[in-house]
Structure formats: structure tokens, C-alpha cells
Design a protein around this motif. Structure first.
Motif, short mmCIF file in Angstrom:
data_model
loop_
_atom_site.label_atom_id
_atom_site.label_comp_id
_atom_site.label_asym_id
_atom_site.label_seq_id
_atom_site.Cartn_x
_atom_site.Cartn_y
_atom_site.Cartn_z
N CYS A 207 0.85 -1.71 -0.18
CA CYS A 207 0.19 0.11 0.61
C CYS A 207 1.14 1.35 -0.43
N ARG B 36 0.34 -2.35 -6.19
CA ARG B 36 -1.13 -1.98 -6.46
C ARG B 36 -1.79 -1.18 -6.60
N GLU C 139 -10.69 -5.80 -0.30
CA GLU C 139 -8.86 -5.79 0.37
C GLU C 139 -8.87 -6.82 1.88
#
Length: 350
Positions: A219, A227, A316
Motif C-alpha cells: 500500500c 497495487r 481488500e
């Protein structure tokens, strides 16, 4: 121009009509809980001014628990109560009739933030009492979250809000103090699945398991990482505040098992906190796991059992679960052994 809104009372009655042969006891129990939470909201708004020489936080925690017990114990709708504030369950006194439900609650979640005037709340869930049981014990509360009848939490902040599910989606109500009634403001809430926000206590990074470290690392890498998008990080150290933010804006919240909490089983109380929140998240289209599996499948063995909890947008949560499974089963190990911040901490070079 006035806006006609659906009140909580109207909502509960209409929900009851959907169930053939409903006695009305469950609807009245929800009303009893909400009445107690109105009292707690008032107490919290006074900031412990009535505490006299007692510590305001301890006073408000005790007063909140007492308010719920006093509002529900005599009604004939409960067979027992279990408060996070008490070591054992609270039986129904013999002078009152015994009901068909069990109530589990955290009377004042986030009470540690009251001294900085931050959000607190009440978490609750309703279970069915075992049929034919004359004397309820702690063991009767040891039901997996998947068997809950209802769950909700109350937020005490700039406004008082109720998040509620009875197993038919999630609805949010706000207290209109002029009429003393909750009104529906957010019907059929669904957690956004494309949010790029995660919440975790980064100060515990050195204790995390590799799958959690991998997820946060990816992240933080943003658009240049695997991502391929930028993420924001949040942490307000309040379970109910984080849960409400996730409901409205999406994202994921992580209180994972780590080396710091492993011996006690996790950070959060399974029955009083994690299971109700997990039930709400699933009813809103999201997910909730321990890291090893679905949280609502966990079989409690103790009234104050602890657990890890990861919840939020379904995609997620599923990704994080997959990382845990890969790690446990020894797949793709090269992605799990790298330090999160190289040779530096999150906040300073070393």
C-alpha cells in the motif's frame, strides 16, 4: 421545508411485520437498548461532570453499563446479559420473567479517548437463549457470531448515531434531539469496494506477522508498487470510529495478531467487540477475518476471549486473507521476508 423521515420506531415495526408470527419481544428489546443508549449519550455529553471524586472515565464506564442493565433486566425479554465491564454474565433476577434472548455489550468503547473529547460509543449484539434452559450460564453465550440475531453500535460524537443490522442489511439512524427519536439517515449502507485507505497502528510494525507487513508495504508503495494506486493511512485508536468510517467511505482496518498480543489471543474482545462489528461489516457487503479465517465462524470458549480482527471492503479483506494463506502454506515466500521500511522506521531515518 420539512423532510419526512422514517423514525427508528417505525422502522422496527415495519421490520417486525415482515416476520410471520413475530411476538414483538425482539422489537421491544431493541427499543430498550436504544433507550439506554440515549441515557449514555446524555452522560457522555456532560463529560463526567457528575463523577464527583471518582475518575470520570471509570464513572462513565460504570454508569453506561448500569444504564443498559437497568433498561433491560426487568422487561422479561432477556435470559441474561454479558457486559465487557463484568467478569461474569448477569443473570435475570428471579422476581422478573425470563425472556428468549441474550444481550452482549461493550458499554463505552473508546472511553480512553474521553479526556481528549473524542468519539466513544456502545457496541451490542443479541443472541438467542438456548431453549429449555432454566439457568443461563457463561457457556450459553459461547455462540459463533454467525448465530447473532442483531448487532449494532452507537456513536457519541458531534451527533449521536446508531448503526444497526437485524440480519437484513445495515441502516444508520441519527438522534433528533428535538423530538427525542432516532431517524433513518443512511438506508441500506453498502461498503465501497474501491476505497484506497487502510488503518493500522504503525507503531506496532516490529511485532507484525509477515503477511500484514507485506500488505502495508504494498500500500505504501503507491502507484509505483504492485497495487498501482496511492493509498491513504488512517489511525484514530477507536474501534467504533474506524468501523463507521469504513462503512461510509470504505477501506480496511487491521488489528492483527502479532508478537505483542499473540499470547492473549489478540487485541479485541471476541464477543463484546469483534463479532458485532464483523456481523455489521458482512451485512454491509464487506468482510471480516482473523487472518486465519472468517471471524463469524470462531467458536468462543471464554466470555472475555480475545481475537485479532481485520475488516472492511471485501476485496481488500480477501487479499489480506490470501496473503495469510500463502504465508502459512509456504507459497511465494520471497514477498514476506522484506522489512517494511528497509533500514529506517516510519518516522525517522536510522
Amino acid at each position: 421545508m420539512s423532510i419526512e423521515r422514517i423514525t427508528l420506531t417505525q422502522f422496527i415495526i415495519e421490520e417486525q411485520r415482515r416476520i410471520k408470527g413475530a411476538s414483538g419481544d425482539f422489537s421491544l428489546l431493541l427499543s430498550d437498548i436504544v433507550t439506554a443508549c440515549k441515557v449514555i449519550s446524555h452522560l457522555v455529553s456532560r463529560g463526567g461532570l457528575d463523577a464527583a471524586d471518582e475518575d470520570p472515565r471509570h464513572y462513565l464506564e460504570r454508569a453506561a453499563s448500569d444504564a443498559i442493565v437497568k433498561s433491560t433486566v426487568w422487561t422479561g425479554r432477556l435470559a441474561g446479559l454479558a457486559s465487557k465491564s463484568n467478569d461474569a454474565m448477569t443473570p435475570i433476577p428471579a422476581r422478573y420473567p425470563r425472556g428468549n434472548y441474550l444481550l452482549v455489550f461493550d458499554p463505552l468503547n473508546g472511553s480512553g479517548n474521553l479526556d481528549i473529547n473524542f468519539m466513544s460509543g456502545t457496541i451490542f449484539s443479541v443472541l438467542r437463549a438456548p431453549a429449555g434452559t432454566q439457568k443461563v450460564t457463561d457457556a450459553d453465550f459461547f455462540q459463533p457470531g454467525s448465530r447473532m440475531v442483531a448487532a449494532g453500535f452507537m456513536l457519541y460524537g458531534a451527533s449521536t448515531r446508531l448503526v444497526l443490522t437485524t440480519g437484513n442489511g445495515v441502516n444508520v439512524f441519527m438522534l433528533d434531539r428535538e423530538i427525542g427519536e432516532f431517524v433513518l439517515t443512511h438506508p441500506r449502507v453498502e461498503i465501497p469496494d474501491n476505497a484506497a485507505t487502510f488503518a493500522i497502528n504503525a507503531s506496532n510494525e516490529r511485532f507484525w506477522e509477515p503477511p500484514v507487513r507485506r500488505y502495508v508495504k504494498e500500500c505504501l508503495a503507491g502507484k509505483t508498487g504492485p497495487r498501482a494506486r496511492d493509498f491513504g493511512m488512517r489511525w484514530v485508536a477507536s474501534l467504533i470510529a474506524e468501523a463507521y468510517r469504513v462503512l461510509v467511505r470504505g477501506g480496511v482496518f487491521l488489528y492483527p495478531v502479532d508478537d505483542k498480543t499473540r499470547d492473549q489471543g489478540g487485541r479485541l474482545w471476541l464477543l463484546h467487540q469483534a463479532s458485532p462489528i464483523a456481523f455489521i461489516m458482512e451485512q454491509a457487503g464487506g468482510g471480516a477475518i482473523t487472518g486465519r479465517g472468517r471471524l463469524l465462524d470462531v467458536e468462543p470458549t471464554d466470555l472475555h476471549q480475545r481475537t485479532p480482527l481485520i475488516f472492511g471492503s471485501k476485496s481488500e479483506v480477501e487479499l489480506i486473507h490470501g496473503y495469510h494463506q500463502d504465508y502459512i502454506e509456504g507459497r511465494d515466500n520471497d514477498n514476506y521476508d522484506l522489512p517494511l521500511f528497509g533500514n529506517r522506521s516510519l518516522f525517522r531515518n536510522e
